[in-house]
Design a protein around this motif. Structure first.
Motif, short mmCIF file in Angstrom:
data_model
loop_
_atom_site.label_atom_id
_atom_site.label_comp_id
_atom_site.label_asym_id
_atom_site.label_seq_id
_atom_site.Cartn_x
_atom_site.Cartn_y
_atom_site.Cartn_z
N LEU A 234 0.35 -19.61 -25.10
CA LEU A 234 1.30 -20.22 -26.02
C LEU A 234 2.35 -19.20 -26.45
O LEU A 234 3.55 -19.54 -26.55
CB LEU A 234 0.55 -20.76 -27.24
N ILE A 235 1.94 -17.98 -26.71
CA ILE A 235 2.90 -16.93 -27.07
C ILE A 235 3.87 -16.69 -25.92
O ILE A 235 5.09 -16.55 -26.12
CB ILE A 235 2.15 -15.63 -27.44
N ASN A 236 3.34 -16.67 -24.70
CA ASN A 236 4.22 -16.49 -23.53
C ASN A 236 5.21 -17.64 -23.40
O ASN A 236 6.37 -17.45 -23.01
CB ASN A 236 3.37 -16.38 -22.26
N GLU A 237 4.74 -18.86 -23.73
CA GLU A 237 5.62 -20.02 -23.66
C GLU A 237 6.76 -19.90 -24.67
O GLU A 237 7.93 -20.16 -24.35
CB GLU A 237 4.81 -21.29 -23.93
N LEU A 484 -2.52 -26.00 -17.93
CA LEU A 484 -1.27 -26.57 -18.42
C LEU A 484 -1.62 -27.69 -19.38
O LEU A 484 -1.75 -28.85 -18.97
CB LEU A 484 -0.42 -27.10 -17.26
N PRO A 485 -1.87 -27.36 -20.66
CA PRO A 485 -2.37 -28.39 -21.59
C PRO A 485 -1.38 -29.50 -21.81
O PRO A 485 -0.19 -29.27 -22.03
CB PRO A 485 -2.61 -27.59 -22.88
N ALA A 486 -1.88 -30.73 -21.73
CA ALA A 486 -1.03 -31.88 -22.04
C ALA A 486 -0.75 -31.90 -23.53
O ALA A 486 -1.61 -31.58 -24.35
CB ALA A 486 -1.75 -33.17 -21.63
N ASP A 487 0.47 -32.26 -23.89
CA ASP A 487 0.84 -32.26 -25.30
C ASP A 487 0.36 -33.55 -25.96
O ASP A 487 1.03 -34.56 -25.91
CB ASP A 487 2.35 -32.10 -25.44
N THR A 488 -0.84 -33.46 -26.53
CA THR A 488 -1.40 -34.65 -27.20
C THR A 488 -1.29 -34.54 -28.71
O THR A 488 -1.76 -35.41 -29.43
CB THR A 488 -2.89 -34.80 -26.84
#
Length: 494
Positions: A234-237, A484-488
């Motif tokens: 997440l930090i990398n994103e 690649l977590p889906a944004d739920t």
């Protein structure tokens, strides 16, 4: 033409060739060790255990792993076995009473005094150590004499680090009735072909191949690939989003002077956030930077601006104190002080420290994202646009803003995102740096600034209820987290 083996010779669907070879070797034996089977099959022991696991899943074999512990004294333990434990040697070195200062000269005093007191052998009062009558042998001393068998005495020596535990494991395996029946029916041990090639089709050889049979009613064994920790992903994103938006990443030291952490941000020296209850102060001090006089003047009377400052007398001694940085905003103002000319777009994602009691929503150290934009004619509307674009790219579909107050920005705002099940959640703070912050460093154009707690965003994105999960090495959670977590966690509020 070679005769095709009958179905019963092939065995049931999904039994691998290596399983069949293993079952054939186990036939006629009650129990065999993995090592002896590996030697007969001329392969590695680990491979045999893997095949046995497959056979066990299919119900054709069982495995038993027996672990044996052998306890031996380490080098320090051997010394104490001959001479006695430190507290016993120390106790035998004096009669009645002795001064603490005298006993501390004994080479075993650092270890022995604490243990004598813990075991109730002595009383310490007014710098004098007095024996408390007899000191019978304890369970650790009795265990030290051997033999080393499991019990409280052995556990006491293990806790003291005097024991080495040599662990050995033996894996045995045997056929189940189903496995015996399969072997008796006959196993086709010919080499199997798992893939038909172009050559097989051209030559017609495929008609005579012993084709591997597959089961389509069972899921394959779970593959657990190496992956980056979900929090680091997440930090990398976040970092990648800001880089793509044209920002430059900056960094700085964890230890900052109170000057950069507080004073340069026009935070008064009597502000509650500067108290030791909220900030980690260090014993070290550092010199004030060049130009600190302008900050001093800004605090005392507003300098050359229309501000009246905070009044009173500004203390350089207080500004020289070192702290573990409480935010990354101090890095932003340092960057602006060395880059006073527009345009500037900079950000940092770094760890900060505050005196917080640890609970599901607070930790004394956490990551913070800080960003600044300095350019001619940028406005408050541009700030809201930057923030909304960033949060949309992070997957939060609905963003809104509400007025707020911060000591070093005016006007100020708090962004909020809508999260299913939670409603509107505050997720950071932002505003335009006050003139009192920028003027001492020659910055004459507006500076948009914002910060957010990365861990709070992570909790929302990853669906966590406990902030501490982000810092724990929970291997099951890491394995289950999608790459690649889906944004739920967010949705558009209609």
């Amino acid at each position: 033409m070679e005769k095709e083996p009958s179905a019963d010779k092939r065995g049931p669907t999904g039994v691998t060739q290596n399983e069949k070879r293993l079952l054939a070797v186990l036939a006629g034996h009650l129990d065999r060790t993995a090592e002896s089977v590996a030697e007969e099959m001329q392969t590695a022991t680990d491979a045999v255990i893997q095949w046995a696991h497959l056979a066990e899943e299919n119900g054709f074999a069982t495995m038993t792993r027996t672990v044996t512990h052998t306890y031996v004294l380490n080098e320090e333990g051997e010394v104490y076995a001959r001479a006695g434990l430190p507290e016993r040697q120390l106790l035998n070195s004096f009669e009645g009473s002795i001064e603490m200062a005298t006993l501390k000269q004994h080479p075993l005093s650092k270890i022995g005094i604490g243990w004598m007191r813990k075991k109730g052998w002595v009383t310490i009062r007014d710098g004098l150590i007095s024996r408390n009558g007899d000191a019978p042998e304890g369970i650790d001393e009795l265990a030290l004499k051997g033999p080393l068998t499991e019990g409280e005495g052995l556990n006491a020596l293990i806790r003291r680090g005097l024991i080495v535990d040599h662990e050995s494991a033996v894996t045995t395996m045997r056929l189940t009735p189903a496995g015996e029946a399969l072997v008796n029916e006959g196993l086709d041990l010919r080499e199997e072909t798992g893939q038909i090639t172009h050559e097989h089709l051209l030559t017609g050889e495929w008609e005579h191949l012993n084709l591997r049979r597959y089961r389509i009613d069972r899921l394959p064994r779970r593959a657990v690939p190496g992956k980056i920790h979900p929090y680091q992903r997440l930090i990398n994103e976040m970092r990648q989003i800001l880089l793509e938006m044209g920002f430059t990443e900056i960094s700085g030291e964890l230890v900052q002077s109170a000057f950069w952490n507080f004073d340069a941000l026009f935070q008064p020296q009597d502000h509650p956030a500067r108290e030791m209850q909220d900030t980690f102060y260090l014993a070290e001090e550092t010199d004030l930077p060049e130009g600190y006089e302008r900050v001093k003047a800004m605090h005392e009377h507003g300098g050359d601006t229309t501000s009246s400052g905070w009044g009173g007398v500004w203390s350089g001694k207080k500004a020289e104190q070192c702290v573990l940085r409480t935010h990354t905003t101090g890095l932003s103002i340092q960057y602006l002080a060395t880059h006073p000319e527009p345009p500037v777009r900079a950000f940092c994602i770094s760890r900060v420290y505050r005196r917080e009691a640890i609970d599901p929503t607070h930790t004394p150290e956490f990551e913070q994202l800080e960003g600044v934009v300095m350019d001619k004619e940028v406005t408050f509307s541009h700030l809201l646009g930057f923030l909304k674009e960033f949060y949309l790219k992070m997957g939060f579909a609905d963003v809104r803003f509400r007025p707020a107050y911060f000591p070093y920005t005016e006007p100020s705002v708090e962004p909020e995102v809508y999260v299913d099940g939670l409603g509107w959640v505050e997720i950071g703070g932002a505003g335009i740096f006050r003139q009192e912050v920028t003027d001492p460093w020659g910055v004459k154009t507006p500076v948009l600034a914002w910060g957010l707690g990365v861990s709070r965003v992570a909790m929302l994105k990853l669906g966590l209820k406990d902030l501490r999960m982000l810092y724990r090495s929970d291997i099951d959670w890491i394995r289950d987290a999608p790459i690649l977590p889906a944004d739920t966690q967010s949705s558009t509020r209609r």
